[in-house]
Design an enzyme around this catalytic site. Structure first.
Site, PDB file in Angstrom:
ATOM      1  N   PHE A  62       0.863  -1.181   0.000  1.00  0.00           N
ATOM      2  CA  PHE A  62       0.000   0.000   0.000  1.00  0.00           C
ATOM      3  C   PHE A  62       0.902   1.235   0.000  1.00  0.00           C
ATOM      4  O   PHE A  62       1.786   1.360   0.854  1.00  0.00           O
ATOM      5  CB  PHE A  62      -0.900  -0.025   1.236  1.00  0.00           C
ATOM      6  CG  PHE A  62      -1.957   1.025   1.222  1.00  0.00           C
ATOM      7  CD1 PHE A  62      -3.038   0.919   0.359  1.00  0.00           C
ATOM      8  CD2 PHE A  62      -1.883   2.122   2.050  1.00  0.00           C
ATOM      9  CE1 PHE A  62      -4.019   1.890   0.335  1.00  0.00           C
ATOM     10  CE2 PHE A  62      -2.866   3.108   2.031  1.00  0.00           C
ATOM     11  CZ  PHE A  62      -3.931   2.989   1.168  1.00  0.00           C
ATOM     12  N   ARG A 111     -11.518  -6.903  -5.362  1.00  0.00           N
ATOM     13  CA  ARG A 111     -11.067  -7.404  -4.061  1.00  0.00           C
ATOM     14  C   ARG A 111     -12.277  -7.589  -3.137  1.00  0.00           C
ATOM     15  O   ARG A 111     -13.150  -6.723  -3.067  1.00  0.00           O
ATOM     16  CB  ARG A 111     -10.097  -6.371  -3.481  1.00  0.00           C
ATOM     17  CG  ARG A 111      -9.371  -6.799  -2.240  1.00  0.00           C
ATOM     18  CD  ARG A 111      -8.394  -5.715  -1.807  1.00  0.00           C
ATOM     19  NE  ARG A 111      -9.080  -4.539  -1.276  1.00  0.00           N
ATOM     20  CZ  ARG A 111      -8.540  -3.680  -0.419  1.00  0.00           C
ATOM     21  NH1 ARG A 111      -7.296  -3.841   0.002  1.00  0.00           N
ATOM     22  NH2 ARG A 111      -9.216  -2.638   0.015  1.00  0.00           N
ATOM     23  N   TYR A 148      -9.809   0.643  11.808  1.00  0.00           N
ATOM     24  CA  TYR A 148     -11.097   0.798  11.100  1.00  0.00           C
ATOM     25  C   TYR A 148     -11.368  -0.313  10.099  1.00  0.00           C
ATOM     26  O   TYR A 148     -12.407  -0.304   9.458  1.00  0.00           O
ATOM     27  CB  TYR A 148     -11.203   2.175  10.434  1.00  0.00           C
ATOM     28  CG  TYR A 148     -10.059   2.560   9.509  1.00  0.00           C
ATOM     29  CD1 TYR A 148      -9.926   1.986   8.258  1.00  0.00           C
ATOM     30  CD2 TYR A 148      -9.114   3.513   9.895  1.00  0.00           C
ATOM     31  CE1 TYR A 148      -8.880   2.352   7.413  1.00  0.00           C
ATOM     32  CE2 TYR A 148      -8.070   3.875   9.076  1.00  0.00           C
ATOM     33  CZ  TYR A 148      -7.956   3.296   7.827  1.00  0.00           C
ATOM     34  OH  TYR A 148      -6.916   3.643   7.000  1.00  0.00           O
ATOM     35  N   LYS A 149     -10.441  -1.261   9.943  1.00  0.00           N
ATOM     36  CA  LYS A 149     -10.675  -2.370   9.008  1.00  0.00           C
ATOM     37  C   LYS A 149     -11.293  -3.544   9.778  1.00  0.00           C
ATOM     38  O   LYS A 149     -12.432  -3.461  10.197  1.00  0.00           O
ATOM     39  CB  LYS A 149      -9.368  -2.718   8.302  1.00  0.00           C
ATOM     40  CG  LYS A 149      -8.921  -1.589   7.356  1.00  0.00           C
ATOM     41  CD  LYS A 149      -7.545  -1.783   6.747  1.00  0.00           C
ATOM     42  CE  LYS A 149      -7.197  -0.587   5.850  1.00  0.00           C
ATOM     43  NZ  LYS A 149      -5.788  -0.530   5.478  1.00  0.00           N
ATOM     44  N   ASP A 160       3.479  -3.892   9.650  1.00  0.00           N
ATOM     45  CA  ASP A 160       2.211  -3.198   9.471  1.00  0.00           C
ATOM     46  C   ASP A 160       1.121  -4.263   9.507  1.00  0.00           C
ATOM     47  O   ASP A 160       1.130  -5.193   8.694  1.00  0.00           O
ATOM     48  CB  ASP A 160       2.220  -2.448   8.131  1.00  0.00           C
ATOM     49  CG  ASP A 160       0.920  -1.695   7.891  1.00  0.00           C
ATOM     50  OD1 ASP A 160      -0.149  -2.210   8.277  1.00  0.00           O
ATOM     51  OD2 ASP A 160       0.975  -0.608   7.287  1.00  0.00           O
TER      52      ASP A 160
HETATM   53  C1  LIG Z   1      -5.219   0.741   5.244  1.00  0.00           C
HETATM   54  C2  LIG Z   1      -3.738   0.866   5.205  1.00  0.00           C
HETATM   55  C3  LIG Z   1      -3.104   2.052   5.599  1.00  0.00           C
HETATM   56  C4  LIG Z   1      -3.937   3.234   6.017  1.00  0.00           C
HETATM   57  O1  LIG Z   1      -3.189   4.323   6.379  1.00  0.00           O
HETATM   58  P1  LIG Z   1      -3.923   5.633   6.933  1.00  0.00           P
HETATM   59  O2  LIG Z   1      -2.855   6.419   7.530  1.00  0.00           O
HETATM   60  O3  LIG Z   1      -4.984   5.179   7.903  1.00  0.00           O
HETATM   61  O4  LIG Z   1      -4.586   6.306   5.778  1.00  0.00           O
HETATM   62  C5  LIG Z   1      -1.730   2.102   5.595  1.00  0.00           C
HETATM   63  N1  LIG Z   1      -0.999   1.023   5.214  1.00  0.00           N
HETATM   64  C6  LIG Z   1      -1.569  -0.118   4.813  1.00  0.00           C
HETATM   65  C7  LIG Z   1      -0.734  -1.275   4.397  1.00  0.00           C
HETATM   66  C8  LIG Z   1      -2.957  -0.225   4.788  1.00  0.00           C
HETATM   67  O5  LIG Z   1      -3.528  -1.354   4.390  1.00  0.00           O
END
Ligand SMILES: *Cc1c(COP(=O)(O)O)cnc(C)c1O
Length: 420
Positions: free
Chosen positions: A134, A379, A230-231, A205
């Site tokens: 990401f 997805r 939030y996931k 992460d």
């Molecule tokens: C969802 C996600 C984020 C989200 O980052 P925010 O700072 O909350 O926008 C970051 N890294 C990964 C790998 C994610 O899946």
């Protein structure tokens, strides 16, 4: 006939309903508010709303804020929330009390722990991340490197190159445990050991694993971790993220965003910064209390469920989805983009399809909520707390109708939205 084909043939909606009846997690669905008729397969992006959240929000707004006002920093425990909820989350990710704090966003927390890692390894110069991860993770690492005036560099690798890339220049390996697009699970124990054998740190992460599967940060000897709530943790849109720092690094690893909430004596109002010597040194400033209080409603549901059961159901749901799509949508151009072996796959399934975008639009219009990730990936996330086996059947049923009927070719499904 392969065993898989045999299995598919024996599955129909009635069989899925029977699996739901036998599912020990099925009653937990009642603890979520889900719109009637919607098949929500996007809990990997934004988790569903716990039913307790609206009552909790009402209480926080009217009583804690409205009636008690500033007294609530003490009386409602607002000031301690980041640490108290961090302790509550800790067992879900294999951390000990005092090692996790809730605060800020995943992006911000990653900045803090990557910077701390750079400070802990002053003689080294390379941060290793996964290029296809990401993007915010890589962008943040590039920002950390830029802040060193170019002394530190970011090296982007793909999964099979990571172990090879680690050497005596590596500061840290910062990998997302479950890949956001493919759902591939990295071997946390092996990569952590590989990094530490070279004197490097391991940063994880957990955005796509926290709440979806057992995670054992201390069992793997992880150095730092970040992730969002939030996931799969169902904390609500934009809810504060978490940060894990192993006990051995607390008070050792300075992070550069030295705000007053990370000060050893925040209410002494001293002119100079002195860091806390515990997990609170990773705090910056005032937190979004309204949002943070709601994270607890999601955590409470998780803590009433068994994580091994969640994982077992997650693997069964995703196996079922893959079988049904490959069988019932055969010839429609879907290619599995996730690991086929459930043990190597997170709680999501991705398929590549050249017309993935309009197909996902058509699915959403038909009440099947998944998402699209450029350039060609559809997805689907499966949250075992509120998704059942009959839901999987129904989602595939609607996909079959869209593909067989060519519904996705309609002009209204070709329009691009800002958020996909
Ligand atoms: C969802 C996600 C984020 C989200 O980052 P925010 O700072 O909350 O926008 C970051 N890294 C990964 C790998 C994610 O899946």
């Amino acid at each position: 006939m392969t065993p898989d084909a045999e299995m598919t043939e024996s599955i129909d909606r009635a069989a899925c309903e029977a699996m739901d009846r036998a599912d020990p997690l099925a009653p937990l669905r009642d603890r979520f508010d889900l719109p009637e008729g919607m098949l929500y397969l996007d809990g990997n992006s934004l988790g569903a709303m716990p039913k307790d959240a609206s009552a909790r929000a009402h209480d926080v707004v009217t009583r804690e804020w409205g009636a008690d006002l500033i007294k609530s920093w003490n009386s409602a425990g607002w000031f301690d929330l980041p640490v108290r909820l961090g302790d509550k989350l800790a067992p879900l990710i294999g951390a000990a009390p005092g090692e996790v704090v809730l605060c800020d966003s995943t992006s911000q927390n990653l900045f803090k722990v990557l910077s701390a890692a750079v400070a802990l390894r002053p003689d080294r110069s390379v941060l290793i991340l996964e290029g296809s991860n990401f993007p915010t993770n890589n962008y943040i690492a590039q920002g950390v490197a830029a802040a060193t005036g170019g002394r530190v560099k970011v090296r982007l690798c793909e999964k099979d190159e990571i172990a090879e890339a680690i050497d005596e220049q590596t500061i840290a390996v910062a990998i997302t445990h479950v890949h956001y697009k493919t759902g591939h699970i990295h071997d946390m124990a092996a990569i952590t050991a590989r990094a530490q054998n070279s004197g490097a740190l391991a940063i994880w992460d957990l955005c796509h694993s926290a709440g979806a599967m057992p995670v054992d940060l201390n069992g793997c000897n992880a150095d730092f971790a970040v992730g969002c709530t939030y996931k799969y943790l169902n904390g609500g849109p934009g809810s504060p993220a978490f940060l894990f720092a192993a006990k051995r690094h607390q008070g050792q690893a300075l992070q550069p965003v030295t705000g007053w909430w990370g000060h050893a004596a925040p209410f002494a109002f001293e002119p100079g910064y002195r860091p806390q010597h515990d997990i609170r040194q990773f705090l910056i400033g005032t937190q979004p209390i309204l949002s943070m209080t709601l994270v607890e409603t999601g955590l409470d549901i998780h803590l009433s469920a068994d994580m091994e059961m969640i994982r077992d159901k997650s693997m069964a749901l995703t196996d079922l989805f893959i079988r049904l799509v490959e069988d019932r949508c055969a010839g429609h151009g879907f290619t599995l983009a996730s690991p086929r072996d459930a043990r190597a796959r997170g709680s999501q399934v991705s398929f590549a399809h050249p017309d993935g975008y309009p197909i996902m639009r058509a699915l959403i219009a038909a009440g099947v909520i998944g998402d699209f990730r450029a350039p060609d990936t559809v997805r689907f996330g499966f949250t075992p707390l509120y998704v059942g086996y009959a839901d999987v059947w129904d989602a595939v049923d609607r996909l079959v109708a869209i593909m067989d009927g060519g519904v996705w070719k309609l002009p209204e499904h070709q329009v691009r939205d800002a958020v996909t």
